[in-house]
Design an enzyme around this catalytic site. Structure first.
Site, PDB file in Angstrom:
ATOM      1  N   GLU A   1      -0.012  -9.477  11.558  1.00 24.35           N
ATOM      2  CA  GLU A   1       0.078  -8.262  10.740  1.00 24.35           C
ATOM      3  C   GLU A   1       1.029  -8.510   9.575  1.00 24.35           C
ATOM      4  O   GLU A   1       2.241  -8.565   9.757  1.00 24.35           O
ATOM      5  CB  GLU A   1       0.573  -7.104  11.637  1.00 24.35           C
ATOM      6  CG  GLU A   1       0.890  -5.805  10.913  1.00 24.35           C
ATOM      7  CD  GLU A   1      -0.272  -5.226  10.120  1.00 24.35           C
ATOM      8  OE1 GLU A   1      -1.191  -4.679  10.736  1.00 24.35           O
ATOM      9  OE2 GLU A   1      -0.256  -5.321   8.860  1.00 24.35           O
TER      10      GLU A   1
ATOM     11  N   CYS B   1      -3.328 -12.994   7.650  1.00 23.97           N
ATOM     12  CA  CYS B   1      -4.157 -13.528   8.734  1.00 23.97           C
ATOM     13  C   CYS B   1      -5.086 -14.662   8.282  1.00 23.97           C
ATOM     14  O   CYS B   1      -5.534 -15.462   9.104  1.00 23.97           O
ATOM     15  CB  CYS B   1      -4.957 -12.417   9.413  1.00 23.97           C
ATOM     16  SG  CYS B   1      -6.268 -11.743   8.389  1.00 23.97           S
TER      17      CYS B   1
ATOM     18  N   GLU C   1     -15.378  13.040  11.529  1.00 23.57           N
ATOM     19  CA  GLU C   1     -16.718  12.478  11.353  1.00 23.57           C
ATOM     20  C   GLU C   1     -16.864  11.379  12.397  1.00 23.57           C
ATOM     21  O   GLU C   1     -15.877  10.787  12.828  1.00 23.57           O
ATOM     22  CB  GLU C   1     -16.920  11.920   9.944  1.00 23.57           C
ATOM     23  CG  GLU C   1     -15.981  10.792   9.557  1.00 23.57           C
ATOM     24  CD  GLU C   1     -16.039  10.453   8.058  1.00 23.57           C
ATOM     25  OE1 GLU C   1     -17.106  10.634   7.437  1.00 23.57           O
ATOM     26  OE2 GLU C   1     -15.013  10.008   7.523  1.00 23.57           O
TER      27      GLU C   1
ATOM     28  N   GLN D   1       0.832  -1.197   0.000  1.00 17.92           N
ATOM     29  CA  GLN D   1       0.000   0.000   0.000  1.00 17.92           C
ATOM     30  C   GLN D   1       0.869   1.251   0.000  1.00 17.92           C
ATOM     31  O   GLN D   1       2.067   1.175   0.236  1.00 17.92           O
ATOM     32  CB  GLN D   1      -0.884  -0.005   1.259  1.00 17.92           C
ATOM     33  CG  GLN D   1      -0.079  -0.119   2.560  1.00 17.92           C
ATOM     34  CD  GLN D   1      -0.867  -0.717   3.700  1.00 17.92           C
ATOM     35  OE1 GLN D   1      -2.064  -0.534   3.797  1.00 17.92           O
ATOM     36  NE2 GLN D   1      -0.189  -1.446   4.589  1.00 17.92           N
TER      37      GLN D   1
ATOM     38  N   TYR E   1     -10.630  12.049  12.610  1.00 19.55           N
ATOM     39  CA  TYR E   1     -11.498  11.589  11.514  1.00 19.55           C
ATOM     40  C   TYR E   1     -12.422  12.680  10.963  1.00 19.55           C
ATOM     41  O   TYR E   1     -12.906  12.579   9.854  1.00 19.55           O
ATOM     42  CB  TYR E   1     -12.348  10.395  11.957  1.00 19.55           C
ATOM     43  CG  TYR E   1     -11.629   9.063  11.937  1.00 19.55           C
ATOM     44  CD1 TYR E   1     -10.242   8.995  11.925  1.00 19.55           C
ATOM     45  CD2 TYR E   1     -12.330   7.870  11.918  1.00 19.55           C
ATOM     46  CE1 TYR E   1      -9.583   7.780  11.914  1.00 19.55           C
ATOM     47  CE2 TYR E   1     -11.678   6.644  11.898  1.00 19.55           C
ATOM     48  CZ  TYR E   1     -10.312   6.603  11.908  1.00 19.55           C
ATOM     49  OH  TYR E   1      -9.672   5.395  11.886  1.00 19.55           O
TER      50      TYR E   1
ATOM     51  N   ASP F   1      -8.730  -5.224  13.124  1.00 21.04           N
ATOM     52  CA  ASP F   1      -8.300  -3.866  12.793  1.00 21.04           C
ATOM     53  C   ASP F   1      -7.604  -3.851  11.436  1.00 21.04           C
ATOM     54  O   ASP F   1      -6.694  -3.062  11.185  1.00 21.04           O
ATOM     55  CB  ASP F   1      -7.357  -3.347  13.887  1.00 21.04           C
ATOM     56  CG  ASP F   1      -7.078  -1.854  13.743  1.00 21.04           C
ATOM     57  OD1 ASP F   1      -7.989  -1.123  13.299  1.00 21.04           O
ATOM     58  OD2 ASP F   1      -5.957  -1.424  14.061  1.00 21.04           O
TER      59      ASP F   1
ATOM     60  N   TYR G   1     -10.166   5.796  19.240  1.00 20.63           N
ATOM     61  CA  TYR G   1     -10.325   4.727  18.249  1.00 20.63           C
ATOM     62  C   TYR G   1      -9.887   3.405  18.860  1.00 20.63           C
ATOM     63  O   TYR G   1     -10.621   2.406  18.833  1.00 20.63           O
ATOM     64  CB  TYR G   1      -9.492   5.022  16.994  1.00 20.63           C
ATOM     65  CG  TYR G   1      -9.523   3.902  15.962  1.00 20.63           C
ATOM     66  CD1 TYR G   1     -10.391   3.951  14.883  1.00 20.63           C
ATOM     67  CD2 TYR G   1      -8.685   2.795  16.080  1.00 20.63           C
ATOM     68  CE1 TYR G   1     -10.441   2.916  13.951  1.00 20.63           C
ATOM     69  CE2 TYR G   1      -8.726   1.752  15.162  1.00 20.63           C
ATOM     70  CZ  TYR G   1      -9.597   1.819  14.104  1.00 20.63           C
ATOM     71  OH  TYR G   1      -9.649   0.794  13.196  1.00 20.63           O
TER      72      TYR G   1
ATOM     73  N   ASP H   1      -0.289  -0.323  13.505  1.00 21.39           N
ATOM     74  CA  ASP H   1       0.223   0.879  14.157  1.00 21.39           C
ATOM     75  C   ASP H   1       0.583   0.619  15.618  1.00 21.39           C
ATOM     76  O   ASP H   1       1.218   1.437  16.265  1.00 21.39           O
ATOM     77  CB  ASP H   1      -0.789   2.016  14.041  1.00 21.39           C
ATOM     78  CG  ASP H   1      -2.159   1.583  14.544  1.00 21.39           C
ATOM     79  OD1 ASP H   1      -2.310   1.399  15.765  1.00 21.39           O
ATOM     80  OD2 ASP H   1      -3.068   1.417  13.720  1.00 21.39           O
TER      81      ASP H   1
END
Lengths: 362, 362
Positions: free
Chosen positions: A217, A255, A352, A145, A350, A275, A174, A198
């Site tokens: 991960e 995963c 929002e 990514q 965010y 997540d 979060y 993270d």
């Protein structure tokens, strides 16, 4: 060199008198020695462009339906005081010309276009928001990514994956929401974290004295790991300094095969926390579409859940009610019947509200 | 009838080859039967405007410093699919023409200009943010201020005073922060609320079994009271249905003379909560400037504070560090020496972190 783009709009009660409005502004443009071009709009109101020094461009439109719009574009290095003066002069003059007919005057903060540091990251529900981003900390394509770390004055470093705001150092709400913090007792529990690169969830979870946390991960196979470790320190703390601790292990793997192995072995967990990024980064053929991938992960996760276990995940922004409804529909189609609850949470970076789900076996 | 304004920007590694870029796009504009005007920018890059049917306007700029910008303006009622197709065609063509030279492509959500419902309410630190506002619930000038109630899908009704977002029904974190909720024990205490017209603080405070709450809110002299009562129900609950209850009274008065009277009488409080609007709405001559007014309120408030009492107030957005520093300087200049602490809080509808102060006598 970026472009600054100002807008100044007048909503009117009745259509403006076009000739007097245009004529009234002419002296301002003449003073600025701007070259005027009047365009033929075939009956769709008055439209003129004005070109000035340093590439300044003004677009004046007197619409036939009670709206006057002004655009002013200038180079970022242009004299800001001069540009402000020009806009002030136009606003003042238009206020006097349109006096008694004005419903609303709107002058927005200038859009900065093409800047080295991009401050505009629309919300998941498609709204334009400007962040207080002052520098690019990291920006690279990894094998999985595009990873950006942008620094915000108020939120600290913000992790942006493939253009989506993922997590900022300010976003403990979060992490707390996606692990049911304050509602669940982690003491002595077996926990499985899917994704969570993270490190935020792992860092919070180890504080709660669980028996064992397994985090899976895949993105740690590449640069991502070191990026998080270096730049998301406030989120991950020191927990990712080692991939194995007293009560946790990090598996750098996809995963899906890990979950399948657990199902085969009959291994189960008290809590499964999903997540993963919303759009799957794995490329196995059976995970063709996002929904199929979500369904696969959900089904496998519920299978490795103990009878009293809980599955936690983030849903979507509160405004995307259709996407949320689709997800909830999917929850009704799992091979093992489940119940769920949801919570709406304010995640600082965010801009929002965000929906989080808790799912458990019926 | 509003205007939709789209932007599409290409950041380049090196200046674009202007003739080939412009030539490559021409067929798209010809297909749309748009009338082209090329403008003389006196060496500041290429600039052309294209006028099409329904008043559509495209502005194409090939800047000399590695930036290509496209603006597209159309009427709100224009065919959105057609406009999207045009933008998609321009984006696709530019991607192929500028291939290998592109650093970033940015296409922002369209700005809606001149709409009946205004969705753009910049933050206190001057950033452009679009809210999910779908209707105007109330919009009137009162004797003291312009009062708007706008409905947001996610935040519920939002109270906007003189153009500033004040409180939304989602903003319990604001109310909790400004009363030290969770940190202070209100049981049996004497509380003074300055302002707080939306009723949020009063509604929360009565739940905490204080001895007596006195709220002083001048704006209840006019329409504001009924507006809050009708449209901010989630914030104020039923507490404002009566101006007097078992443990509270609401004085519809200017707070300055009330505070002065309390000082004279030697009346004191355990908690003073200042929730006045940032810009004073009183017009007494001694309160000429905002800072002087703030100082006056602060000084009087500290005077009516018991030795163990606390004064709570909101400060400003976290990014306005200079304004915060000025306020803190002011705290050092009160007639009675004080200490203070501050807390940064995420208020859902604010789109920026906000600083709250607790002040007490040394």
């Amino acid at each position: 060199m970026a472009l600054r783009h100002y807008t100044l709009d007048f909503n009117l009660s009745a259509p403006a008198d076009c000739p007097s409005t245009v004529h009234g502004l002419q002296s301002i443009f003449q003073e600025q020695e701007m070259t005027e071009t009047v365009h033929d709009t075939e009956g769709h109101g008055y439209l003129a462009t004005f070109i000035g020094k340093n590439g300044r461009l003004v677009i004046l439109r007197v619409h036939s339906h009670g709206l006057v719009t002004v655009d002013l574009q200038c180079c970022e290095g242009d004299n800001i005081a001069q540009v402000d003066n020009l806009l002030n002069a136009l606003e003042k003059k238009l206020k006097s010309l349109l006096h008694g007919n004005i419903r609303r005057v709107k002058r927005l903060p200038a859009l900065t276009r093409g800047a080295a540091v991009d401050r505009y990251w629309p919300t998941a529900d498609g709204r334009l928001v400007e962040y207080d981003i002052d520098r690019v900390v990291y920006d690279e394509d990894s094998a999985y990514q595009n990873i950006k770390i942008l620094h915000s004055q108020q939120f600290g470093n913000i992790l942006i994956l493939n253009g989506d705001v993922n997590l900022a150092e300010s976003d403990l709400p979060y992490t707390q929401a996606i692990m049911g913090r304050g509602k669940e007792n982690y003491t002595g529990k077996e926990v499985l974290i899917l994704g969570g690169g993270d490190g935020g969830i792992l860092a919070e979870a180890v504080k709660l004295k669980p028996e064992m946390i397994t985090m899976v991960e895949i993105s740690f196979q590449d640069a991502a790991f070191h990026v998080f470790l270096t730049h998301m320190r406030k989120a991950c703390g020191s927990v990712l300094d080692k991939l194995k601790g007293d009560c946790y292990q990090v598996l750098v793997e996809d995963c899906v095969p890990v979950l399948k192995k657990y199902v085969e072995e009959g291994k189960t967990f008290d809590y499964v926390i999903n997540d993963l990024t919303a759009v799957p980064i794995s490329t196995a053929p059976e995970e063709d579409s996002t929904w199929e991938f979500l369904q696969l992960i959900l089904d496998l996760s519920i299978k490795v859940l103990r009878p009293t276990g809980k599955y936690f995940t983030q849903g979507n922004c509160a405004n995307l009610t259709e996407a949320l409804a689709l997800y909830e529909e999917q929850l009704g189609r799992l091979s093992c019947p489940v119940n769920f609850s949801k919570e709406v949470v304010c995640v600082p970076s965010y801009m929002e509200l965000w929906v989080f789900y808790t799912v458990w076996k019926k």
